[in-house]
Design an enzyme around this catalytic site. Structure first.
Site, PDB file in Angstrom:
ATOM      1  N   VAL A   2      -2.803  78.085  72.117  1.00 30.81           N
ATOM      2  CA  VAL A   2      -2.348  76.834  71.507  1.00 30.81           C
ATOM      3  C   VAL A   2      -1.751  75.911  72.573  1.00 30.81           C
ATOM      4  CG1 VAL A   2      -0.729  75.836  69.853  1.00 30.81           C
ATOM      5  CG2 VAL A   2      -2.035  77.872  69.234  1.00 30.81           C
ATOM      6  N   GLY A   3      -0.965  76.478  73.482  1.00 25.47           N
ATOM      7  CA  GLY A   3      -0.350  75.666  74.543  1.00 25.47           C
ATOM      8  C   GLY A   3      -1.397  74.924  75.364  1.00 25.47           C
TER       9      GLY A   3
ATOM     10  N   LYS B 181       8.514  70.583  64.295  1.00 25.02           N
ATOM     11  CA  LYS B 181       7.620  71.359  63.428  1.00 25.02           C
ATOM     12  C   LYS B 181       7.786  72.834  63.772  1.00 25.02           C
ATOM     13  CE  LYS B 181       3.810  73.213  63.533  1.00 25.02           C
ATOM     14  NZ  LYS B 181       4.200  74.413  62.758  1.00 25.02           N
TER      15      LYS B 181
ATOM     16  N   CYS C  36       8.796  87.199  73.966  1.00 27.09           N
ATOM     17  CA  CYS C  36       7.919  86.744  75.046  1.00 27.09           C
ATOM     18  C   CYS C  36       8.249  87.493  76.333  1.00 27.09           C
ATOM     19  CB  CYS C  36       8.058  85.244  75.238  1.00 27.09           C
ATOM     20  SG  CYS C  36       9.767  84.741  75.365  1.00 27.09           S
TER      21      CYS C  36
ATOM     22  N   GLU D 251      -1.809  89.767  76.599  1.00 20.83           N
ATOM     23  CA  GLU D 251      -0.574  89.873  75.808  1.00 20.83           C
ATOM     24  C   GLU D 251      -0.903  90.487  74.440  1.00 20.83           C
ATOM     25  OE1 GLU D 251       1.353  86.321  74.108  1.00 20.83           O
ATOM     26  OE2 GLU D 251       3.231  87.036  74.992  1.00 20.83           O
TER      27      GLU D 251
ATOM     28  N   GLY E 204       5.003  78.895  72.448  1.00 20.84           N
ATOM     29  CA  GLY E 204       4.051  79.617  71.613  1.00 20.84           C
ATOM     30  C   GLY E 204       3.004  80.293  72.474  1.00 20.84           C
ATOM     31  N   SER E 205       1.847  80.516  71.888  1.00 21.50           N
ATOM     32  CA  SER E 205       0.801  81.269  72.584  1.00 21.50           C
ATOM     33  C   SER E 205       0.090  80.406  73.631  1.00 21.50           C
ATOM     34  CB  SER E 205      -0.221  81.761  71.565  1.00 21.50           C
ATOM     35  OG  SER E 205      -0.830  80.639  70.949  1.00 21.50           O
ATOM     36  N   ASN E 206      -0.617  81.071  74.535  1.00 16.70           N
ATOM     37  CA  ASN E 206      -1.356  80.344  75.565  1.00 16.70           C
ATOM     38  C   ASN E 206      -2.496  79.528  74.993  1.00 16.70           C
ATOM     39  OD1 ASN E 206       0.093  82.125  77.381  1.00 16.70           O
ATOM     40  ND2 ASN E 206      -1.265  81.157  78.857  1.00 16.70           N
TER      41      ASN E 206
ATOM     42  N   GLU F 294       6.155  76.576  77.114  1.00 15.19           N
ATOM     43  CA  GLU F 294       6.586  77.951  77.387  1.00 15.19           C
ATOM     44  C   GLU F 294       5.645  78.858  76.619  1.00 15.19           C
ATOM     45  OE1 GLU F 294       8.792  78.726  79.493  1.00 15.19           O
ATOM     46  OE2 GLU F 294       9.867  76.849  79.751  1.00 15.19           O
TER      47      GLU F 294
HETATM   48  P1  NAD Z   1       1.460  80.115  68.180  1.00 15.98           P
HETATM   49  O1  NAD Z   1       0.933  79.531  69.433  1.00 15.98           O
HETATM   50  O2  NAD Z   1       0.489  80.663  67.196  1.00 15.98           O
HETATM   51  O3  NAD Z   1       2.308  79.001  67.379  1.00 15.98           O
HETATM   52  C1  NAD Z   1       3.372  78.315  67.982  1.00 15.98           C
HETATM   53  C2  NAD Z   1       3.577  76.995  67.259  1.00 15.98           C
HETATM   54  O4  NAD Z   1       2.435  76.164  67.506  1.00 15.98           O
HETATM   55  C3  NAD Z   1       3.695  77.133  65.740  1.00 15.98           C
HETATM   56  O5  NAD Z   1       4.641  76.216  65.256  1.00 15.98           O
HETATM   57  C4  NAD Z   1       2.304  76.770  65.272  1.00 15.98           C
HETATM   58  O6  NAD Z   1       2.269  76.304  63.927  1.00 15.98           O
HETATM   59  C5  NAD Z   1       1.945  75.666  66.257  1.00 15.98           C
HETATM   60  N1  NAD Z   1       0.499  75.393  66.399  1.00 15.98           N
HETATM   61  C6  NAD Z   1      -0.534  76.232  66.191  1.00 15.98           C
HETATM   62  N2  NAD Z   1      -1.716  75.579  66.408  1.00 15.98           N
HETATM   63  C7  NAD Z   1      -1.397  74.320  66.773  1.00 15.98           C
HETATM   64  C8  NAD Z   1      -2.178  73.169  67.122  1.00 15.98           C
HETATM   65  N3  NAD Z   1      -3.512  73.199  67.159  1.00 15.98           N
HETATM   66  N4  NAD Z   1      -1.520  72.036  67.458  1.00 15.98           N
HETATM   67  C9  NAD Z   1      -0.167  71.975  67.459  1.00 15.98           C
HETATM   68  N5  NAD Z   1       0.618  73.020  67.104  1.00 15.98           N
HETATM   69  C10 NAD Z   1       0.004  74.184  66.774  1.00 15.98           C
HETATM   70  O7  NAD Z   1       2.550  81.210  68.607  1.00 15.98           O
HETATM   71  P2  NAD Z   1       3.398  82.180  67.686  1.00 15.98           P
HETATM   72  O8  NAD Z   1       2.505  83.260  67.168  1.00 15.98           O
HETATM   73  O9  NAD Z   1       4.198  81.388  66.732  1.00 15.98           O
HETATM   74  O10 NAD Z   1       4.420  82.801  68.771  1.00 15.98           O
HETATM   75  C11 NAD Z   1       4.090  83.871  69.607  1.00 15.98           C
HETATM   76  C12 NAD Z   1       3.729  83.391  70.993  1.00 15.98           C
HETATM   77  O11 NAD Z   1       4.803  82.623  71.525  1.00 15.98           O
HETATM   78  C13 NAD Z   1       3.528  84.514  71.994  1.00 15.98           C
HETATM   79  O12 NAD Z   1       2.402  84.230  72.778  1.00 15.98           O
HETATM   80  C14 NAD Z   1       4.786  84.489  72.832  1.00 15.98           C
HETATM   81  O13 NAD Z   1       4.651  84.998  74.139  1.00 15.98           O
HETATM   82  C15 NAD Z   1       5.093  83.040  72.845  1.00 15.98           C
HETATM   83  N6  NAD Z   1       6.494  82.806  73.162  1.00 15.98           N
HETATM   84  C16 NAD Z   1       6.798  82.331  74.406  1.00 15.98           C
HETATM   85  C17 NAD Z   1       8.126  82.124  74.770  1.00 15.98           C
HETATM   86  C18 NAD Z   1       8.482  81.571  76.122  1.00 15.98           C
HETATM   87  O14 NAD Z   1       9.569  81.027  76.262  1.00 15.98           O
HETATM   88  N7  NAD Z   1       7.644  81.685  77.131  1.00 15.98           N
HETATM   89  C19 NAD Z   1       9.135  82.398  73.856  1.00 15.98           C
HETATM   90  C20 NAD Z   1       8.783  82.887  72.585  1.00 15.98           C
HETATM   91  C21 NAD Z   1       7.450  83.078  72.256  1.00 15.98           C
END
Ligand code: NAD
Length: 508
Positions: free
Chosen positions: A243-244, A186, A295, A396, A239-241, A261
């Protein structure tokens, strides 16, 4: 399925971006879509499927079926598909780069670099098809053989962000497939176009159907359904903290594996013996490359007080020369941010910085008069006199905003670097070899750069972070194999007698 690219210009034409399930392109059962916007000019690039749990169910069922056979395919044979994927990525590099720039805004040179990262990863992981080493070790008993082998985890759910729409997907999908897993991906709803193009490359490579399934849609709906699904064994998330953490909590309750990550608050330390010209170039590249939306982007500069004034003057001068605009234009240095919400979030942090007493050196507002006026542009911004406990020094921002923090010595610089909650990347500029080795030892991030900025990871090294950036796993490099495989310990007893470990040994 509707991907349509003008081959010559690499321009994305409007279309519907749908799901790929069990080797077929399928509309979402919800029938719902949302628009995809070019952040450089507000143009509608098409619409993306808003899938639901029912679409996820179909995709997972296809993956479960396909994985049963795929795990039995010898790894060198699986790797052949990856070599083909690498070749196709290379052939389509320019078009893919153009798509990335249209969809998420990074400048074209960086977009080409991102596709190159996916190509490198395809070749590297294809090589793993002939390595994927296990170990043999002596048994404590006679006539007994002991070894460890890697086996696939099973069916993997991948959830990825928009800022590296193909590179991050390649870091996860390629090791997952070569090690014998099937997957459901996804991607971010902001970058469905390049996601579709990447899956089409797998399709063109002849990957057996059902091994890679694409479910386009929102996080809270399609993403959450993937996490919940009982047949998903592992979630690979970037993705973001916020959501992670949510994913980790839910997956933890369901006893699923997760590889997370997440965010960063990366710093560049500039000591009094640094090559300042090089430091300035690197700070600009790491701070404002990808419009600060990597990131690993530098968001803090920790500078020795003896060179602070000089560094600031050079940085202000360098920022003046940055050209904002549409990343498709080769002369653009800084593209737009991803969307209106990001623009508002960045501006909110800038207002907080001012209200908490930081001094604005340059930027600090939405950029006006760029392009057709409908894109999401923010002026490259530098704050100085930032204290480590200010909000802009801790959280961040994910945009073109740098905070300069002054330090009186090396030890304080390391302490300031380490006292944030994230631990992705850090960097130090110094010509003192003792400080170099101390920094390698003491900077508590997953990635450390010496005399280079915080960005620029290479795919054969482990990528990931400490503390709240990750949960102990790494993308890319050989470390990625540990995410997508289980270790199996195997004992072969050829003594024809009952031999009891720890009991029938002469080592007591
Ligand atoms: P995000 O967390 O908003 O979304 C990431 C993914 O999670 C998307 O596909 C989104 O649709 C999905 N998502 C959102 N809510 C969800 C839920 N409740 N359940 C399951 N999936 C869900 O992040 P973003 O805005 O797409 O990306 C930016 C973030 O990613 C920044 O915080 C950045 O630091 C981080 N990032 C980290 C790395 C790394 O390797 N550490 C690399 C790139 C980006």
């Amino acid at each position: 399925m509707s991907l349509s690219i003008n081959e010559a210009a690499g321009v994305v034409k409007t279309g519907k971006y749908i799901n790929y399930i069990d080797g077929e392109w399928k509309e979402p059962l919800t029938g719902k879509y949302r628009p995809v916007i070019n952040p450089a000019n507000g143009e509608v690039l098409g619409e993306v499927a808003q899938s639901s749990a029912v679409d996820v169910d179909l995709a997972v069922a296809a993956a479960v079926k396909a994985q049963k056979e795929w795990r039995l395919v010898p790894a060198p044979e699986r790797a052949e598909y990856l070599f083909t994927v690498g070749r196709l990525l290379k052939e389509q590099k320019e078009n893919l780069a153009r798509m990335i720039t249209s969809e998420m805004g990074k400048v074209i040179e960086e977009a080409r670099g991102e596709v190159q990262e996916a190509i490198d990863m395809a070749h590297y992981m294809a090589g793993e098809g002939r390595r994927m080493f296990g170990e043999t070790m002596p048994s404590e008993l006679r006539n007994k053989f002991a070894m460890s082998i890697r086996v696939p985890v099973g069916v993997v759910g991948l959830i990825t962000p928009w800022n590296f729409p193909i590179a991050i997907a390649s870091w996860k999908s390629l090791p997952a497939l070569v090690t014998g897993n099937a997957l459901v991906w996804k991607p971010s709803p902001d970058t469905p176009i390049v996601a579709e193009a990447f899956v089409k490359i797998y399709e063109q490579a002849g990957l057996p159907k059902g091994l890679i399934n694409l479910v386009q849609g929102s996080g809270p709906e399609a993403g959450a359904a993937l996490v919940e699904h009982p047949d998903i064994d592992l979630i690979g998330f970037t993705g973001s903290n916020a959501v992670g953490k949510k994913i980790n909590e839910r997956a933890g309750a369901l006893l699923k594996r997760t590889s997370l990550e997440m965010g960063g608050k990366n710093a560049i330390i500039v000591m009094d013996d640094a090559n300042l010209d090089l430091a300035v170039e690197s700070i600009i590249w790491s701070g404002f490359g990808t419009t600060g939306q990597r990131c690993t982007a530098a968001s803090r500069v920790i500078v020795h007080e003896a060179v602070k004034q000089k560094l600031e003057a050079q940085l202000i001068d360098a920022v003046c020369h940055l050209k904002l605009g549409d990343g498709q234009d080769e002369s653009t240095d800084v593209g737009p941010v991803i969307n209106q919400a990001a623009l508002e979030k960045i501006d909110k942090y800038v207002r907080i910085g001012i209200s908490e007493g930081a001094t604005l050196l340059c930027g600090g507002k939405l950029a006006e008069g760029v392009g057709n006026g409908k894109g999401y542009y923010y002026e490259p911004t530098i704050f100085t006199d930032v204290k480590p406990d200010m909000t802009i020094a801790k959280e961040e921002i994910f945009g073109p905003v740098l905070s300069i923090i002054s330090t009186k010595d090396f030890e304080t610089a390391i302490k300031v670097n380490n006292e944030v909650s994230f631990g992705l990347s850090s960097s130090i500029f110094t010509s003192d070899v003792n400080r170099v080795f101390q920094a390698m030892r003491d900077l508590d991030t997953g990635i450390v750069y010496i005399n280079a900025g915080t960005t620029g990871a290479e795919i054969h090294l482990p990528f990931g972070g400490t503390k709240e950036t990750g949960n102990g796993h790494r993308d890319s490099g050989v470390a990625a194999l540990d995410v997508y495989t289980e270790w199996r310990a195997v004992y072969v007893d050829y003594s024809n007698t009952l031999q009891r470990a720890q009991i029938d040994t002469n080592t007591k």
